[in-house]
Scaffold this motif. Structure first.
Motif, mmCIF file in Angstrom:
data_model
loop_
_atom_site.group_PDB
_atom_site.id
_atom_site.type_symbol
_atom_site.label_atom_id
_atom_site.label_comp_id
_atom_site.label_asym_id
_atom_site.label_seq_id
_atom_site.Cartn_x
_atom_site.Cartn_y
_atom_site.Cartn_z
ATOM 1 N N SER A 157 -4.297 -2.001 1.404
ATOM 2 C CA SER A 157 -4.714 -0.784 0.284
ATOM 3 C C SER A 157 -4.119 -0.999 -1.013
ATOM 4 O O SER A 157 -4.355 -1.011 -2.079
ATOM 5 C CB SER A 157 -4.609 0.643 0.832
ATOM 6 N N LEU A 162 -10.729 3.355 2.181
ATOM 7 C CA LEU A 162 -10.836 2.130 3.216
ATOM 8 C C LEU A 162 -10.765 2.556 4.563
ATOM 9 O O LEU A 162 -9.918 3.390 5.180
ATOM 10 C CB LEU A 162 -9.467 1.414 2.898
ATOM 11 N N ASN A 171 -0.290 4.643 0.054
ATOM 12 C CA ASN A 171 -0.401 3.731 -0.804
ATOM 13 C C ASN A 171 0.236 4.104 -2.210
ATOM 14 O O ASN A 171 -0.123 4.788 -2.861
ATOM 15 C CB ASN A 171 -2.105 3.282 -1.196
ATOM 16 N N SER A 207 -5.612 -2.233 -4.684
ATOM 17 C CA SER A 207 -5.285 -1.194 -5.830
ATOM 18 C C SER A 207 -4.831 -1.939 -7.073
ATOM 19 O O SER A 207 -5.363 -2.077 -8.107
ATOM 20 C CB SER A 207 -4.223 0.086 -5.648
ATOM 21 N N ASN A 214 -6.408 5.522 1.850
ATOM 22 C CA ASN A 214 -6.387 5.133 3.532
ATOM 23 C C ASN A 214 -7.017 6.237 4.295
ATOM 24 O O ASN A 214 -6.490 7.272 4.295
ATOM 25 C CB ASN A 214 -5.050 4.692 4.029
ATOM 26 N N VAL A 258 -6.998 3.169 -3.972
ATOM 27 C CA VAL A 258 -7.585 2.876 -2.613
ATOM 28 C C VAL A 258 -6.985 3.793 -1.720
ATOM 29 O O VAL A 258 -5.605 3.969 -1.594
ATOM 30 C CB VAL A 258 -7.264 1.386 -2.106
ATOM 31 N N ALA A 285 -2.195 4.714 -4.972
ATOM 32 C CA ALA A 285 -3.195 5.346 -4.759
ATOM 33 C C ALA A 285 -3.680 6.056 -5.942
ATOM 34 O O ALA A 285 -4.824 6.761 -6.027
ATOM 35 C CB ALA A 285 -3.443 6.001 -3.509
#
Length: 327
Positions: A86, A67, A55, A90, A99, A97, A58
Protein backbone atom coordinates in the motif's frame (compact mmCIF):
# COMPACT_ATOMS: atom_id res chain seq x y z
CA UNK A 1 20.79 -13.82 11.48
CA UNK A 2 19.74 -11.68 8.53
CA UNK A 3 20.13 -7.97 7.75
CA UNK A 4 16.78 -7.85 5.96
CA UNK A 5 15.29 -5.86 8.84
CA UNK A 6 18.43 -3.75 9.20
CA UNK A 7 19.56 -5.54 12.34
CA UNK A 8 19.76 -9.02 13.85
CA UNK A 9 16.52 -9.97 15.57
CA UNK A 10 15.91 -12.59 18.21
CA UNK A 11 12.51 -13.45 16.77
CA UNK A 12 10.40 -12.83 13.69
CA UNK A 13 8.57 -9.49 14.16
CA UNK A 14 5.59 -10.87 12.26
CA UNK A 15 5.01 -13.90 14.48
CA UNK A 16 2.63 -11.85 16.62
CA UNK A 17 0.57 -11.10 13.49
CA UNK A 18 -0.16 -14.81 13.16
CA UNK A 19 -2.45 -14.45 16.17
CA UNK A 20 -6.10 -14.02 15.14
CA UNK A 21 -8.82 -12.31 17.18
CA UNK A 22 -12.58 -12.81 16.99
CA UNK A 23 -14.25 -9.85 15.28
CA UNK A 24 -17.95 -8.91 15.30
CA UNK A 25 -17.99 -8.28 11.53
CA UNK A 26 -15.23 -10.31 9.93
CA UNK A 27 -15.30 -13.49 12.07
CA UNK A 28 -11.59 -13.01 12.76
CA UNK A 29 -9.07 -10.23 12.23
CA UNK A 30 -5.95 -8.68 13.65
CA UNK A 31 -6.45 -6.90 17.03
CA UNK A 32 -9.15 -4.23 17.03
CA UNK A 33 -9.04 -3.34 20.73
CA UNK A 34 -6.55 -0.71 21.90
CA UNK A 35 -4.66 -2.75 24.50
CA UNK A 36 -4.07 -5.63 22.05
CA UNK A 37 -3.08 -3.24 19.26
CA UNK A 38 -0.43 -1.67 21.51
CA UNK A 39 0.99 -5.12 22.31
CA UNK A 40 1.08 -6.09 18.63
CA UNK A 41 2.62 -3.02 17.01
CA UNK A 42 6.36 -2.80 16.51
CA UNK A 43 8.71 -0.67 14.43
CA UNK A 44 8.51 -3.08 11.47
CA UNK A 45 4.73 -3.42 11.23
CA UNK A 46 1.85 -1.59 12.86
CA UNK A 47 -1.93 -1.44 12.68
CA UNK A 48 -4.33 1.44 13.24
CA UNK A 49 -7.25 1.80 15.65
CA UNK A 50 -9.47 -0.28 13.33
CA UNK A 51 -6.95 -3.15 13.18
CA UNK A 52 -5.66 -2.51 9.65
CA UNK A 53 -2.07 -1.92 8.62
CA UNK A 54 -0.85 1.64 8.72
CA UNK A 55 0.17 3.28 5.46
CA UNK A 56 2.37 6.30 6.29
CA UNK A 57 1.34 7.91 2.99
CA UNK A 58 -2.39 7.18 3.24
CA UNK A 59 -3.34 10.82 3.88
CA UNK A 60 -1.01 12.46 1.35
CA UNK A 61 -3.50 12.54 -1.52
CA UNK A 62 -7.18 13.36 -2.02
CA UNK A 63 -8.27 10.32 -4.05
CA UNK A 64 -8.41 6.99 -2.24
CA UNK A 65 -7.85 3.38 -3.23
CA UNK A 66 -9.19 0.63 -0.94
CA UNK A 67 -6.79 -2.34 -0.98
CA UNK A 68 -8.55 -5.62 -0.17
CA UNK A 69 -7.04 -9.07 0.32
CA UNK A 70 -5.19 -11.38 2.70
CA UNK A 71 -1.61 -11.62 3.87
CA UNK A 72 -0.15 -10.60 0.51
CA UNK A 73 -2.12 -7.34 0.45
CA UNK A 74 -1.19 -6.86 4.12
CA UNK A 75 2.47 -7.24 3.03
CA UNK A 76 3.36 -9.95 5.49
CA UNK A 77 7.15 -9.89 6.13
CA UNK A 78 7.78 -6.49 4.51
CA UNK A 79 10.64 -4.72 6.26
CA UNK A 80 8.49 -1.77 7.40
CA UNK A 81 5.18 0.02 6.94
CA UNK A 82 6.99 2.27 4.44
CA UNK A 83 7.88 -0.73 2.27
CA UNK A 84 4.44 -2.34 2.24
CA UNK A 85 2.43 -2.74 -0.99
CA UNK A 86 0.00 0.00 0.00
CA UNK A 87 2.87 2.39 0.77
CA UNK A 88 4.57 1.75 -2.58
CA UNK A 89 1.25 2.14 -4.38
CA UNK A 90 0.68 5.52 -2.74
CA UNK A 91 4.16 6.80 -3.60
CA UNK A 92 3.97 5.58 -7.20
CA UNK A 93 0.34 6.36 -8.05
CA UNK A 94 -0.51 9.57 -6.23
CA UNK A 95 -3.45 7.93 -4.44
CA UNK A 96 -4.04 7.47 -0.74
CA UNK A 97 -4.16 3.68 -0.42
CA UNK A 98 -6.23 2.49 2.53
CA UNK A 99 -5.67 -1.04 3.82
CA UNK A 100 -8.78 -3.12 4.33
CA UNK A 101 -7.03 -6.48 4.37
CA UNK A 102 -5.83 -8.98 6.94
CA UNK A 103 -3.76 -12.19 6.96
CA UNK A 104 -5.95 -15.21 6.20
CA UNK A 105 -8.88 -13.26 4.76
CA UNK A 106 -10.84 -14.45 1.74
CA UNK A 107 -13.21 -12.60 -0.60
CA UNK A 108 -16.19 -12.89 1.78
CA UNK A 109 -14.25 -10.93 4.40
CA UNK A 110 -13.09 -8.49 1.71
CA UNK A 111 -16.74 -7.93 0.79
CA UNK A 112 -17.74 -7.23 4.39
CA UNK A 113 -14.76 -4.91 4.91
CA UNK A 114 -15.65 -2.84 1.84
CA UNK A 115 -19.31 -2.75 2.83
CA UNK A 116 -18.37 -1.40 6.27
CA UNK A 117 -16.09 1.30 4.79
CA UNK A 118 -18.10 4.56 4.87
CA UNK A 119 -15.86 7.13 3.18
CA UNK A 120 -15.50 8.11 -0.46
CA UNK A 121 -12.99 6.32 -2.68
CA UNK A 122 -12.24 6.14 -6.39
CA UNK A 123 -11.01 2.54 -6.70
CA UNK A 124 -11.22 -0.75 -4.86
CA UNK A 125 -8.57 -3.37 -5.58
CA UNK A 126 -8.71 -7.04 -4.58
CA UNK A 127 -5.24 -8.56 -4.46
CA UNK A 128 -6.71 -11.94 -3.90
CA UNK A 129 -7.77 -15.54 -4.78
CA UNK A 130 -5.23 -17.80 -3.00
CA UNK A 131 -7.13 -17.92 0.30
CA UNK A 132 -10.44 -18.49 -1.49
CA UNK A 133 -9.10 -21.65 -3.08
CA UNK A 134 -7.94 -22.86 0.34
CA UNK A 135 -11.30 -21.97 1.92
CA UNK A 136 -13.19 -23.79 -0.81
CA UNK A 137 -11.13 -26.93 -0.32
CA UNK A 138 -11.59 -26.74 3.45
CA UNK A 139 -15.35 -26.50 2.91
CA UNK A 140 -15.29 -29.34 0.40
CA UNK A 141 -13.91 -31.62 3.08
CA UNK A 142 -16.67 -30.52 5.48
CA UNK A 143 -20.14 -31.12 4.08
CA UNK A 144 -19.54 -28.88 1.04
CA UNK A 145 -20.08 -25.68 3.02
CA UNK A 146 -17.72 -23.79 0.74
CA UNK A 147 -18.64 -20.14 1.16
CA UNK A 148 -17.37 -19.44 4.66
CA UNK A 149 -14.54 -17.47 6.20
CA UNK A 150 -11.11 -19.01 6.17
CA UNK A 151 -10.49 -21.80 8.73
CA UNK A 152 -14.08 -21.65 10.03
CA UNK A 153 -14.15 -25.39 10.68
CA UNK A 154 -10.93 -25.28 12.68
CA UNK A 155 -12.26 -22.56 14.98
CA UNK A 156 -15.67 -24.21 15.18
CA UNK A 157 -14.11 -27.43 16.46
CA UNK A 158 -11.93 -25.54 18.94
CA UNK A 159 -14.99 -23.76 20.37
CA UNK A 160 -17.14 -26.90 20.41
CA UNK A 161 -14.43 -28.85 22.21
CA UNK A 162 -14.53 -26.28 25.02
CA UNK A 163 -18.14 -27.21 25.78
CA UNK A 164 -19.10 -29.83 28.32
CA UNK A 165 -21.54 -31.34 25.86
CA UNK A 166 -21.43 -34.35 23.61
CA UNK A 167 -21.62 -32.97 20.10
CA UNK A 168 -22.80 -35.82 17.94
CA UNK A 169 -21.86 -34.24 14.62
CA UNK A 170 -18.17 -33.93 15.57
CA UNK A 171 -16.40 -37.17 14.94
CA UNK A 172 -14.16 -38.78 17.54
CA UNK A 173 -11.32 -38.43 15.03
CA UNK A 174 -11.74 -34.64 14.87
CA UNK A 175 -12.11 -34.34 18.64
CA UNK A 176 -8.80 -36.15 19.12
CA UNK A 177 -7.20 -34.16 16.29
CA UNK A 178 -8.01 -30.72 17.72
CA UNK A 179 -7.31 -31.82 21.28
CA UNK A 180 -3.78 -32.71 20.17
CA UNK A 181 -3.38 -29.51 18.14
CA UNK A 182 -4.54 -27.41 21.07
CA UNK A 183 -2.33 -29.01 23.71
CA UNK A 184 0.62 -30.12 21.58
CA UNK A 185 1.26 -27.42 18.93
CA UNK A 186 3.82 -29.49 17.01
CA UNK A 187 1.41 -32.41 16.50
CA UNK A 188 0.51 -31.33 12.98
CA UNK A 189 4.14 -31.16 11.84
CA UNK A 190 4.98 -34.50 13.46
CA UNK A 191 1.89 -36.05 11.85
CA UNK A 192 2.88 -34.74 8.41
CA UNK A 193 6.43 -36.05 8.74
CA UNK A 194 5.17 -39.44 9.91
CA UNK A 195 2.67 -39.76 7.07
CA UNK A 196 5.31 -38.61 4.60
CA UNK A 197 7.70 -41.28 5.87
CA UNK A 198 5.14 -44.08 5.63
CA UNK A 199 3.88 -42.88 2.24
CA UNK A 200 7.42 -42.87 0.96
CA UNK A 201 7.98 -46.39 2.28
CA UNK A 202 4.67 -47.53 0.81
CA UNK A 203 5.43 -46.02 -2.59
CA UNK A 204 8.85 -47.62 -2.59
CA UNK A 205 7.26 -51.01 -1.92
CA UNK A 206 4.62 -50.50 -4.60
CA UNK A 207 7.20 -49.48 -7.17
CA UNK A 208 8.87 -52.84 -6.76
CA UNK A 209 5.73 -54.54 -8.02
CA UNK A 210 3.92 -52.15 -10.32
CA UNK A 211 3.70 -48.52 -11.39
CA UNK A 212 0.45 -46.93 -10.28
CA UNK A 213 -1.00 -43.95 -12.07
CA UNK A 214 -2.47 -41.45 -9.61
CA UNK A 215 -5.57 -39.48 -10.47
CA UNK A 216 -5.91 -35.87 -9.36
CA UNK A 217 -8.98 -35.74 -7.13
CA UNK A 218 -7.86 -32.66 -5.18
CA UNK A 219 -10.99 -30.90 -3.84
CA UNK A 220 -13.09 -33.16 -6.01
CA UNK A 221 -11.43 -31.57 -9.05
CA UNK A 222 -14.12 -28.90 -8.73
CA UNK A 223 -12.03 -25.87 -9.65
CA UNK A 224 -15.07 -24.42 -11.42
CA UNK A 225 -17.00 -24.50 -8.16
CA UNK A 226 -14.15 -22.67 -6.42
CA UNK A 227 -14.18 -19.95 -9.08
CA UNK A 228 -17.96 -19.54 -8.92
CA UNK A 229 -17.78 -19.12 -5.13
CA UNK A 230 -15.05 -16.48 -5.48
CA UNK A 231 -16.88 -14.61 -8.26
CA UNK A 232 -20.09 -14.48 -6.24
CA UNK A 233 -18.30 -12.21 -3.75
CA UNK A 234 -16.25 -10.33 -6.34
CA UNK A 235 -19.35 -9.42 -8.35
CA UNK A 236 -20.99 -7.89 -5.28
CA UNK A 237 -17.77 -6.02 -4.45
CA UNK A 238 -17.76 -4.57 -7.97
CA UNK A 239 -21.45 -3.63 -7.69
CA UNK A 240 -20.86 -1.86 -4.37
CA UNK A 241 -17.94 0.14 -5.77
CA UNK A 242 -19.79 1.06 -8.97
CA UNK A 243 -22.83 2.14 -6.93
CA UNK A 244 -20.49 4.41 -4.97
CA UNK A 245 -19.05 5.86 -8.19
CA UNK A 246 -15.79 3.93 -7.93
CA UNK A 247 -14.04 1.33 -10.08
CA UNK A 248 -13.18 -2.20 -8.92
CA UNK A 249 -10.06 -4.05 -10.07
CA UNK A 250 -9.23 -7.70 -9.45
CA UNK A 251 -5.57 -8.68 -9.27
CA UNK A 252 -5.01 -12.44 -9.07
CA UNK A 253 -2.21 -12.39 -6.56
CA UNK A 254 1.28 -13.84 -7.13
CA UNK A 255 1.45 -17.43 -5.90
CA UNK A 256 4.92 -18.75 -5.14
CA UNK A 257 4.58 -22.43 -6.16
CA UNK A 258 3.02 -21.50 -9.54
CA UNK A 259 6.22 -19.77 -10.60
CA UNK A 260 8.59 -21.84 -12.70
CA UNK A 261 11.45 -20.29 -10.76
CA UNK A 262 10.11 -21.82 -7.55
CA UNK A 263 11.55 -25.09 -8.83
CA UNK A 264 15.06 -23.70 -8.91
CA UNK A 265 16.70 -24.72 -5.66
CA UNK A 266 13.79 -24.26 -3.28
CA UNK A 267 11.37 -27.00 -4.29
CA UNK A 268 7.60 -26.99 -4.58
CA UNK A 269 5.80 -26.57 -1.28
CA UNK A 270 2.50 -27.97 -2.55
CA UNK A 271 1.49 -31.23 -4.20
CA UNK A 272 1.32 -31.45 -7.99
CA UNK A 273 -2.42 -32.06 -7.72
CA UNK A 274 -2.88 -28.85 -5.76
CA UNK A 275 -0.78 -26.85 -8.21
CA UNK A 276 -2.80 -28.23 -11.12
CA UNK A 277 -6.03 -27.33 -9.30
CA UNK A 278 -4.84 -23.75 -8.73
CA UNK A 279 -3.70 -23.31 -12.32
CA UNK A 280 -6.97 -24.69 -13.73
CA UNK A 281 -8.96 -22.40 -11.40
CA UNK A 282 -7.04 -19.31 -12.53
CA UNK A 283 -7.38 -20.19 -16.22
CA UNK A 284 -11.12 -20.78 -15.78
CA UNK A 285 -11.53 -17.50 -13.86
CA UNK A 286 -9.86 -15.51 -16.64
CA UNK A 287 -12.36 -16.91 -19.17
CA UNK A 288 -15.39 -15.66 -17.22
CA UNK A 289 -17.35 -12.61 -18.31
CA UNK A 290 -16.38 -10.85 -15.07
CA UNK A 291 -12.77 -10.82 -16.24
CA UNK A 292 -13.53 -9.12 -19.55
CA UNK A 293 -12.56 -5.90 -17.78
CA UNK A 294 -10.30 -4.84 -14.91
CA UNK A 295 -9.01 -8.34 -14.17
CA UNK A 296 -5.28 -9.15 -14.22
CA UNK A 297 -3.33 -12.35 -13.66
CA UNK A 298 -0.27 -11.81 -11.47
CA UNK A 299 -0.12 -15.46 -10.33
CA UNK A 300 3.31 -16.04 -11.91
CA UNK A 301 4.26 -12.46 -12.69
CA UNK A 302 7.82 -12.79 -11.38
CA UNK A 303 8.73 -15.39 -14.00
CA UNK A 304 9.10 -12.44 -16.38
CA UNK A 305 11.76 -10.78 -14.24
CA UNK A 306 15.12 -12.33 -15.08
CA UNK A 307 17.11 -10.92 -12.17
CA UNK A 308 14.65 -11.80 -9.41
CA UNK A 309 15.34 -14.74 -7.13
CA UNK A 310 12.31 -16.32 -5.46
CA UNK A 311 12.53 -17.50 -1.86
CA UNK A 312 9.88 -19.03 0.37
CA UNK A 313 11.60 -18.62 3.70
CA UNK A 314 13.51 -15.94 5.57
CA UNK A 315 17.21 -16.64 5.11
CA UNK A 316 20.58 -14.93 5.23
CA UNK A 317 21.20 -12.43 2.47
CA UNK A 318 20.97 -8.89 1.21
CA UNK A 319 17.44 -9.36 -0.20
CA UNK A 320 18.22 -6.93 -2.97
CA UNK A 321 16.82 -9.06 -5.80
CA UNK A 322 14.72 -11.53 -3.82
CA UNK A 323 10.95 -11.73 -3.56
CA UNK A 324 8.53 -13.85 -1.48
CA UNK A 325 8.41 -15.27 1.98
CA UNK A 326 4.66 -15.80 2.22
CA UNK A 327 3.24 -18.23 -0.38
Amino acid sequence: STNYYGQNLEQNPYSIYDIKYLHPYYFFSLPHLKNYIELTNNKFASIDDDGFRNNPYANNFDDKIILLGGSTAFSFYSSSDKTSISAYMSKLSGYSVVNRNSPGWNSLQELIALLKYNQNYTHSISLSFYNDLATFCDGYRHLKLNDSQSRFFYWNNVIENEKNLSISNISLKNKIKYLLIKNFPQTKEIYKLTIKFFNKSSKSENNKNTTLKSENNYCGKDYQGAVKMFLKNQKIIRQISEFRGAKHILLIQPIFPLHKKSLEGYGITKSKDQLEFQRQAIDFLLKQEFCNKDCYDFSNVFDDLDKVELVNSIKNGEYKDQIFADN
